[in-house]
Scaffold this motif. Sequence first.
Motif, PDB file in Angstrom:
ATOM      1  N   SER A 106      72.964  62.624  -1.508  1.00 27.55           N
ATOM      2  CA  SER A 106      72.204  62.830  -1.396  1.00 27.55           C
ATOM      3  C   SER A 106      72.501  61.229  -2.161  1.00 27.55           C
ATOM      4  N   ASP A 107      72.813  61.082  -2.640  1.00 30.67           N
ATOM      5  CA  ASP A 107      73.079  59.677  -2.742  1.00 30.67           C
ATOM      6  C   ASP A 107      73.864  58.159  -1.914  1.00 30.67           C
ATOM      7  N   ALA A 108      73.347  58.755  -0.838  1.00 28.19           N
ATOM      8  CA  ALA A 108      74.398  57.708   0.643  1.00 28.19           C
ATOM      9  C   ALA A 108      72.629  57.385   1.004  1.00 28.19           C
ATOM     10  N   ASP A 109      72.887  56.017   2.167  1.00 22.16           N
ATOM     11  CA  ASP A 109      71.518  54.884   2.889  1.00 22.16           C
ATOM     12  C   ASP A 109      71.009  55.565   2.933  1.00 22.16           C
ATOM     13  N   ASP A 110      71.491  56.840   4.322  1.00 29.52           N
ATOM     14  CA  ASP A 110      70.604  57.295   5.124  1.00 29.52           C
ATOM     15  C   ASP A 110      69.777  58.157   4.520  1.00 29.52           C
ATOM     16  N   VAL A 111      69.696  58.622   2.984  1.00 30.70           N
ATOM     17  CA  VAL A 111      68.970  60.079   2.645  1.00 30.70           C
ATOM     18  C   VAL A 111      67.819  59.109   1.922  1.00 30.70           C
ATOM     19  N   GLU A 112      66.358  59.322   2.484  1.00 32.51           N
ATOM     20  CA  GLU A 112      65.779  58.984   1.984  1.00 32.51           C
ATOM     21  C   GLU A 112      65.120  59.550   0.785  1.00 32.51           C
TER      22      GLU A 112
END
Length: 366
Positions: free
Chosen positions: A345-351
């Motif tokens: 969930s900390d990935a840049d592509d996860v809103e």
Amino acid sequence: MIATRLSLRDFRSYSAADVRLGPGLTVVSGRNGAGKTNLLEAIYFACTGRSCRTANEREVVRFGAELTRLELACEDALGRHEISVGFKPGDAKRLKADGAPVDNLVGVSARPLVSVFLPDRLELVLGAPALRRSHLDQVVAALWPARAGTRRAYSAALAQRNALLASIRAGRASKASLPAWDAELARHGIALMADRDATVERLRPRFAEHAAGLGLEGEVELRYRPRSKAADAAGLVAELAERVESDLERGFTGHGPHRDDLAFRREGRELRAYGSRGQQRLGLLSLLLAEREELAAERGSAPLLLLDDVMSELDATRRERLTSLLRRDGQAVITTTELEHVPGSDADDVEKIFIEGGRALQGVEA
């Protein structure tokens, strides 16, 4: 079709909200009771024009407000689209697609298909067969929109046959009219059974695969259970004829596809009666994931999947598998009390949307 933004006013606990939705995974976090489920319901309401939580839709209008309004921005290969829903209790809903009024949103191509997992939806596993029949028919219609009319045609023929049975019983009509309605009912009934059977056969392997991957141990099976054993319309007509006297006695048609069921089974036993609450939840989630993949294969795009509090009963391995599935294909919105319960969930592509104090804040908690 991807939902990109939701704007709402006076919906449930929200006086106003305006949030972006990611093209892949969107995670909605906040403490229990903050309003995460309300936001999922708002997305569903904007996509379909109806609630996924209550039959009394007065409840969706914020306390003290007169009406609620939702606007959903979407995008596909053809460009941008907008769906709007206005609802004032006691008045007809005002539905628009790309600015044009519509009677309902079911056949609107400018909106995403949507599927939802809520704890309350366990009634699909635990409740009456009518719930499962209705859900199965919705999947049929989503897979093959041209076949949506089969269920309506069958229901209309069934209503006519039941009305005739009541008239015969009251002495206002004779049995001579029954064969014509038996033939009409059987014609649509056989088509309806074939659609249901084909849909379940497509879902069965994916259902079993997801159930095993999510930790539902043992031999797991999704099974269509038709009431009729007929292989064609003539066979169903014969079955109806055999039961005319009992139908007249009770005053309605007691046999046919309107008595079918869908069974969730584990180790030969129905989850409804013998499964734990956790196993039942996994069965429901496996079904929704299987439907999502079949719809993506048939229609070219996966439906928007809304998942409320699914991580709480999964271990770390199953959480990782589910998140990987959600990020692999299609769009999903998932709620959680803790961001770390959603791997990646900390990935840049996860809103990310954080719910606090009746407000939906874009980004993570400060």
